[in-house]
Write a protein that holds these residues in place. Structure first.
Motif, mmCIF file in Angstrom:
data_model
loop_
_atom_site.group_PDB
_atom_site.id
_atom_site.type_symbol
_atom_site.label_atom_id
_atom_site.label_comp_id
_atom_site.label_asym_id
_atom_site.label_seq_id
_atom_site.Cartn_x
_atom_site.Cartn_y
_atom_site.Cartn_z
ATOM 1 N N PHE A 120 0.806 -1.221 0.000
ATOM 2 C CA PHE A 120 0.000 0.000 0.000
ATOM 3 C C PHE A 120 0.841 1.274 0.000
ATOM 4 O O PHE A 120 0.295 2.362 0.010
ATOM 5 N N ARG A 121 2.164 1.144 0.009
ATOM 6 C CA ARG A 121 3.040 2.308 0.078
ATOM 7 C C ARG A 121 4.068 2.308 -1.051
ATOM 8 O O ARG A 121 4.415 1.265 -1.592
ATOM 9 N N VAL A 122 4.562 3.505 -1.338
ATOM 10 C CA VAL A 122 5.608 3.685 -2.345
ATOM 11 C C VAL A 122 6.950 3.807 -1.625
ATOM 12 O O VAL A 122 7.082 4.588 -0.681
ATOM 13 N N LYS A 123 7.928 3.037 -2.065
ATOM 14 C CA LYS A 123 9.285 3.137 -1.510
ATOM 15 C C LYS A 123 10.077 4.110 -2.381
ATOM 16 O O LYS A 123 10.461 3.783 -3.499
ATOM 17 N N PHE A 124 10.323 5.290 -1.844
ATOM 18 C CA PHE A 124 10.996 6.329 -2.621
ATOM 19 C C PHE A 124 12.513 6.140 -2.667
ATOM 20 O O PHE A 124 13.172 6.618 -3.581
ATOM 21 N N ALA A 125 13.075 5.453 -1.724
ATOM 22 C CA ALA A 125 14.528 5.329 -1.646
ATOM 23 C C ALA A 125 15.050 4.018 -2.227
ATOM 24 O O ALA A 125 16.181 3.644 -1.973
ATOM 25 N N SER A 126 14.289 3.348 -3.048
ATOM 26 C CA SER A 126 14.694 2.025 -3.550
ATOM 27 C C SER A 126 15.218 2.042 -4.974
ATOM 28 O O SER A 126 15.351 0.997 -5.584
ATOM 29 N N GLY A 127 15.466 3.182 -5.527
ATOM 30 C CA GLY A 127 15.961 3.252 -6.894
ATOM 31 C C GLY A 127 14.838 3.547 -7.888
ATOM 32 O O GLY A 127 13.658 3.393 -7.607
ATOM 33 N N ARG A 128 15.258 3.974 -9.049
ATOM 34 C CA ARG A 128 14.310 4.430 -10.058
ATOM 35 C C ARG A 128 13.367 3.329 -10.589
ATOM 36 O O ARG A 128 12.162 3.550 -10.679
ATOM 37 N N PRO A 129 13.849 2.142 -10.946
ATOM 38 C CA PRO A 129 12.929 1.113 -11.443
ATOM 39 C C PRO A 129 11.887 0.712 -10.400
ATOM 40 O O PRO A 129 10.705 0.546 -10.703
ATOM 41 N N ARG A 130 12.327 0.548 -9.141
ATOM 42 C CA ARG A 130 11.378 0.167 -8.085
ATOM 43 C C ARG A 130 10.390 1.304 -7.809
ATOM 44 O O ARG A 130 9.206 1.065 -7.569
ATOM 45 N N LEU A 131 10.860 2.551 -7.850
ATOM 46 C CA LEU A 131 9.963 3.694 -7.650
ATOM 47 C C LEU A 131 8.899 3.724 -8.743
ATOM 48 O O LEU A 131 7.703 3.918 -8.454
ATOM 49 N N ASN A 132 9.309 3.520 -9.977
ATOM 50 C CA ASN A 132 8.360 3.495 -11.097
ATOM 51 C C ASN A 132 7.331 2.376 -10.915
ATOM 52 O O ASN A 132 6.133 2.567 -11.109
ATOM 53 N N TYR A 133 7.822 1.207 -10.521
ATOM 54 C CA TYR A 133 6.933 0.061 -10.294
ATOM 55 C C TYR A 133 5.958 0.347 -9.158
ATOM 56 O O TYR A 133 4.750 0.109 -9.286
ATOM 57 N N ASP A 134 6.443 0.877 -8.045
ATOM 58 C CA ASP A 134 5.579 1.182 -6.897
ATOM 59 C C ASP A 134 4.564 2.267 -7.228
ATOM 60 O O ASP A 134 3.405 2.179 -6.810
ATOM 61 N N LEU A 135 4.988 3.294 -7.941
ATOM 62 C CA LEU A 135 4.041 4.357 -8.309
ATOM 63 C C LEU A 135 2.906 3.804 -9.162
ATOM 64 O O LEU A 135 1.734 4.154 -8.968
ATOM 65 N N HIS A 136 3.242 2.942 -10.096
ATOM 66 C CA HIS A 136 2.212 2.341 -10.960
ATOM 67 C C HIS A 136 1.310 1.414 -10.148
ATOM 68 O O HIS A 136 0.080 1.474 -10.262
ATOM 69 N N ARG A 137 1.902 0.586 -9.326
ATOM 70 C CA ARG A 137 1.147 -0.411 -8.564
ATOM 71 C C ARG A 137 0.251 0.252 -7.515
ATOM 72 O O ARG A 137 -0.952 -0.014 -7.440
ATOM 73 N N VAL A 138 0.800 1.130 -6.699
ATOM 74 C CA VAL A 138 0.040 1.753 -5.614
ATOM 75 C C VAL A 138 -0.911 2.818 -6.164
ATOM 76 O O VAL A 138 -2.060 2.922 -5.729
ATOM 77 N N GLY A 139 -0.467 3.593 -7.137
ATOM 78 C CA GLY A 139 -1.354 4.585 -7.752
ATOM 79 C C GLY A 139 -2.549 3.928 -8.420
ATOM 80 O O GLY A 139 -3.688 4.403 -8.314
ATOM 81 N N GLY A 140 -2.295 2.819 -9.109
ATOM 82 C CA GLY A 140 -3.389 2.082 -9.736
ATOM 83 C C GLY A 140 -4.362 1.526 -8.717
ATOM 84 O O GLY A 140 -5.574 1.528 -8.927
ATOM 85 N N LEU A 141 -3.837 1.055 -7.592
ATOM 86 C CA LEU A 141 -4.712 0.531 -6.535
ATOM 87 C C LEU A 141 -5.644 1.614 -6.017
ATOM 88 O O LEU A 141 -6.861 1.414 -5.928
#
Length: 147
Positions: free
Chosen positions: A47-68
Motif C-alpha cells: 500500500f506504500r511507495v518506496k521512494f529510496a529504492s531506486g528508479r525502477p522500483r519507484l516506477n513500479y511502486d508508483l504504478h502499482r500503488v497509484g493504480g490501486l
C-alpha cells in the motif's frame, strides 16, 4: 450533457463506443487488481511507495500503488458509464440479480379529452391526477401542433 456522455452526440455508434470503452476499463481494473493482489502474506509494502529504492522500483511502486488507489473511483465511473450506455441490457439483469419486482411503466400520455389546447398547468394537474402520489419531474411538450 447526458447525450454527450452517453453517445458522444454520435447516436447509436457513439453509445456503443462509450459503452464498449467503459466495459474495457472495468476489465482492465479487474485484471490490474488481480495482478496487484498479494500472493502469500499481506504487508504494508503493498500500500506504500518506496521512494529510496531506486528508479525502477519507484516506477513500479508508483504504478502499482497509484493504480490501486485510483481503481475504486475509476471503477465506479466506468461501471456507471457502461450502465448508462447499455441501460436496456443492464436493467433486466439488475432486476434478476436483486430479485426485485419490476415497477409498471410510467405513462407516456395522459388522456384528457377533446377540446381546446391545454396550458402546461392543466397538463401537470391531469398527469398528477392520473398517477396520484407521484412527483412530476419533467414535462415534454408535443413536437407537433396536432400531438
Amino acid at each position: 450533457l447526458v447525450r454527450l456522455h452517453v453517445s458522444l452526440l454520435a447516436g447509436e455508434v457513439g453509445t456503443w463506443v462509450t459503452g464498449g470503452t467503459s466495459v474495457a476499463v472495468v476489465l482492465l481494473i479487474a485484471t490490474g487488481l488481480y495482478l496487484w493482489w498479494p500472493r502469500g502474506r499481506w504487508a504494508w509494502q503493498y500500500f506504500r511507495v518506496k521512494f529510496a529504492s531506486g528508479r525502477p522500483r519507484l516506477n513500479y511502486d508508483l504504478h502499482r500503488v497509484g493504480g490501486l488507489y485510483c481503481s475504486v473511483p475509476l471503477f465506479l465511473i466506468a461501471a456507471t458509464g457502461a450502465t448508462m450506455a447499455f441501460y436496456s441490457f443492464v436493467t433486466p439483469a439488475v432486476y434478476w440479480a436483486t430479485g426485485s419486482a419490476r415497477k409498471g411503466a410510467a405513462p407516456t400520455k395522459v388522456a384528457v379529452g377533446p377540446g381546446k389546447p391545454l396550458t402546461a398547468d392543466e397538463v401537470v394537474a391531469a398527469a398528477k391526477a392520473h398517477v396520484p402520489g407521484t412527483e412530476l419531474y419533467r414535462l415534454y411538450p408535443p413536437k407537433a401542433a396536432d400531438a
